[in-house]
Design a protein around this motif. Sequence first.
Motif, PDB file in Angstrom:
ATOM      1  N   ARG A  82     -37.620 -43.771  56.790  1.00  0.00           N
ATOM      2  CA  ARG A  82     -38.873 -43.020  57.039  1.00  0.00           C
ATOM      3  C   ARG A  82     -40.096 -43.758  56.495  1.00  0.00           C
ATOM      4  NH1 ARG A  82     -37.995 -36.733  57.778  1.00  0.00           N
ATOM      5  NH2 ARG A  82     -40.115 -37.063  58.485  1.00  0.00           N
ATOM      6  N   ALA A  83     -40.088 -45.081  56.693  1.00  0.00           N
ATOM      7  CA  ALA A  83     -41.196 -45.891  56.169  1.00  0.00           C
ATOM      8  C   ALA A  83     -42.540 -45.467  56.759  1.00  0.00           C
ATOM      9  CB  ALA A  83     -40.935 -47.363  56.444  1.00  0.00           C
ATOM     10  N   LEU A  84     -42.508 -44.891  57.965  1.00  0.00           N
ATOM     11  CA  LEU A  84     -43.775 -44.449  58.568  1.00  0.00           C
ATOM     12  C   LEU A  84     -44.470 -43.420  57.668  1.00  0.00           C
ATOM     13  CD1 LEU A  84     -45.706 -44.622  60.973  1.00  0.00           C
ATOM     14  CD2 LEU A  84     -44.404 -42.813  62.065  1.00  0.00           C
ATOM     15  N   ASP A  85     -43.679 -42.556  57.022  1.00  0.00           N
ATOM     16  CA  ASP A  85     -44.274 -41.584  56.097  1.00  0.00           C
ATOM     17  C   ASP A  85     -44.991 -42.304  54.956  1.00  0.00           C
ATOM     18  OD1 ASP A  85     -43.502 -39.391  57.507  1.00  0.00           O
ATOM     19  OD2 ASP A  85     -41.840 -38.836  56.208  1.00  0.00           O
TER      20      ASP A  85
ATOM     21  N   ALA B  90     -36.093 -39.762  51.404  1.00  0.00           N
ATOM     22  CA  ALA B  90     -36.182 -41.105  51.982  1.00  0.00           C
ATOM     23  C   ALA B  90     -36.993 -41.980  51.031  1.00  0.00           C
ATOM     24  CB  ALA B  90     -36.867 -41.036  53.338  1.00  0.00           C
ATOM     25  N   THR B  91     -36.686 -43.277  51.046  1.00  0.00           N
ATOM     26  CA  THR B  91     -37.336 -44.169  50.070  1.00  0.00           C
ATOM     27  C   THR B  91     -38.651 -44.752  50.564  1.00  0.00           C
ATOM     28  OG1 THR B  91     -36.122 -46.054  50.960  1.00  0.00           O
ATOM     29  CG2 THR B  91     -35.095 -44.859  49.128  1.00  0.00           C
ATOM     30  N   ALA B 150     -40.858 -46.604  41.618  1.00  0.00           N
ATOM     31  CA  ALA B 150     -41.859 -47.646  41.340  1.00  0.00           C
ATOM     32  C   ALA B 150     -42.911 -47.671  42.452  1.00  0.00           C
ATOM     33  CB  ALA B 150     -41.180 -49.003  41.221  1.00  0.00           C
ATOM     34  N   ARG B 151     -42.461 -47.521  43.715  1.00  0.00           N
ATOM     35  CA  ARG B 151     -43.395 -47.506  44.841  1.00  0.00           C
ATOM     36  C   ARG B 151     -44.369 -46.329  44.736  1.00  0.00           C
ATOM     37  NH1 ARG B 151     -43.943 -44.143  48.221  1.00  0.00           N
ATOM     38  NH2 ARG B 151     -41.903 -43.199  47.916  1.00  0.00           N
ATOM     39  N   ALA B 152     -43.820 -45.156  44.415  1.00  0.00           N
ATOM     40  CA  ALA B 152     -44.654 -43.943  44.394  1.00  0.00           C
ATOM     41  C   ALA B 152     -45.670 -43.967  43.248  1.00  0.00           C
ATOM     42  CB  ALA B 152     -43.771 -42.713  44.289  1.00  0.00           C
ATOM     43  N   LEU B 153     -45.327 -44.667  42.151  1.00  0.00           N
ATOM     44  CA  LEU B 153     -46.207 -44.656  40.972  1.00  0.00           C
ATOM     45  C   LEU B 153     -47.047 -45.924  40.851  1.00  0.00           C
ATOM     46  CD1 LEU B 153     -43.716 -43.153  38.351  1.00  0.00           C
ATOM     47  CD2 LEU B 153     -45.327 -41.964  39.844  1.00  0.00           C
ATOM     48  N   ASP B 163     -39.269 -34.668  45.638  1.00  0.00           N
ATOM     49  CA  ASP B 163     -38.393 -33.828  46.440  1.00  0.00           C
ATOM     50  C   ASP B 163     -36.936 -34.186  46.140  1.00  0.00           C
ATOM     51  OD1 ASP B 163     -37.324 -32.131  48.278  1.00  0.00           O
ATOM     52  OD2 ASP B 163     -38.174 -33.110  50.046  1.00  0.00           O
ATOM     53  N   GLU B 164     -36.267 -33.322  45.405  1.00  0.00           N
ATOM     54  CA  GLU B 164     -34.857 -33.550  45.033  1.00  0.00           C
ATOM     55  C   GLU B 164     -34.640 -34.979  44.530  1.00  0.00           C
ATOM     56  OE1 GLU B 164     -32.810 -31.214  44.838  1.00  0.00           O
ATOM     57  OE2 GLU B 164     -33.348 -29.671  46.282  1.00  0.00           O
ATOM     58  N   PRO B 165     -35.373 -35.384  43.505  1.00  0.00           N
ATOM     59  CA  PRO B 165     -35.294 -36.802  43.122  1.00  0.00           C
ATOM     60  C   PRO B 165     -33.967 -37.195  42.468  1.00  0.00           C
ATOM     61  CG  PRO B 165     -36.607 -35.597  41.539  1.00  0.00           C
ATOM     62  CD  PRO B 165     -36.279 -34.634  42.626  1.00  0.00           C
TER      63      PRO B 165
END
Lengths: 226, 241
Positions: A82-85, B90-91, B150-153, B163-165
């Motif tokens: 889901r990289a688009l997200d 999803a990552t 790491a991507r999100a932060l 979400d359900e991490p």
Amino acid sequence: MGEVLRHALAIAGKDLRLEFRSRTAFLSALVFTALVLAIFQFARDPTAVSAVDLAPGILWITFCFAGLLGLNRAFALERENRALDGLLLSPASRTALYLGKVLANLVFVGLVEAIALPLFAIFFNVPVLGVLGPLVAVIALATIGFVAVGTLMSSISVSTRFAELMLPVLMLPFLMPPITAAVQMTARIFAGRPFSETIGWLKLLVAYDVAFLVVCILVFEHTIEE
Amino acid sequence: MAPPARHPVLAVRDLARSFGPVRALRGVDFTLDAGEVLAIFGPNGAGKTTLLRILAGLLRPERGEVLLGGQSAVRSAASQRRRVGLISHATFLYDGLTASENLEFYGRLYGVRDPRARALAALEAVALAERAATFAGTMSRGMLQRLAIARALLHEPDIVLLDEPFTGLDQAAAAALRRQLVRLREERRTVVLVTHNLDEGLELATHTAIQVAGRFVECAPKDGNAADYRRRYAEATAAHG
């Protein structure tokens, strides 16, 4: 505008890095190109129609379907994890996302065309070197329209069940004007006709590129958001 | 002169969203300030993921609004999107890019200074520095989840949505994630955590909510009694189930 361009370049760079690391679509497009040209070469009757008369149509059929293979990949790789997200969540605007995809597709389709053109010249014994300038200009103009529409259609077809089948079904009706113009101009270039005979088709091609690039940028946001 | 109005970091007003005949959200309200961690518990199909996707700006609500620092986040501007980080099932990573390439790419999108250095620092923070050149597609689920954190932060968002991490993580990866969440709370980030796991959620939360059939049946600062909360959760889900 600077930020849109910076984001578009980052997205295009990422897409090209992914594509040329796997080379899946690129090699498929090249093999497809060689096969189509070989089939046309051996299937035609050289005593019935001359190569120069057939060549423009065959050239554009080859470019069109080889290009479709790359366009199919444009948004398919964003479905992975889901990289688009991740892209939609980022500060990159939807315009930057579309333009990034367009840039990557232009490079992809341009490279396929750059390799296909010499193959075409060899198979059909068409002297392209003498008309390379105007021919490249026509190819570039038609490719911009092709990629502008194809990128938008790829963003729509990717969420359907049979994405690879849906893309040509959605896209080909919109490609009638630029492909017709490109074939007509290519035929006149190969026949050594004066430039004035191609002006009407040239105007159509330029108008198509400008109109569809603008329309696709405006519509794109609505094709990718839930 | 009156002082300027102070807005909560995150305010949600009367959010509603349906998918065809299914009403996924029916009027959700809450507000959170800096340093507050809201854990949302609920059974499958309660609309928790829908809520997070609306908060992240990935989905539009049919009704209601999300305010980030008092400004509407629906059709949010780039500046608003920069404030949010989402860790999802999803990552959002590319299998064909290495760990550092993935982070550098997102760093460029978020306009972080020196994306390469920031990517390496972010990998260090999730104990993946030695995996910088490993392709994401070859990583284990636990490593991928750490890379997704790491991507999100990476861009240091002040609102973090999870979400359900903990799903699919081994003990070491879950412990690393827990440390990250504690750090976020200490850094006074605003966190919304959606989970099935009451123990994990109650440990980390400052506020809790129970979401059932698209509604918050309870939303309040956390009280100290976990056993009592567990009983209330069981009653709420049974009553609506």
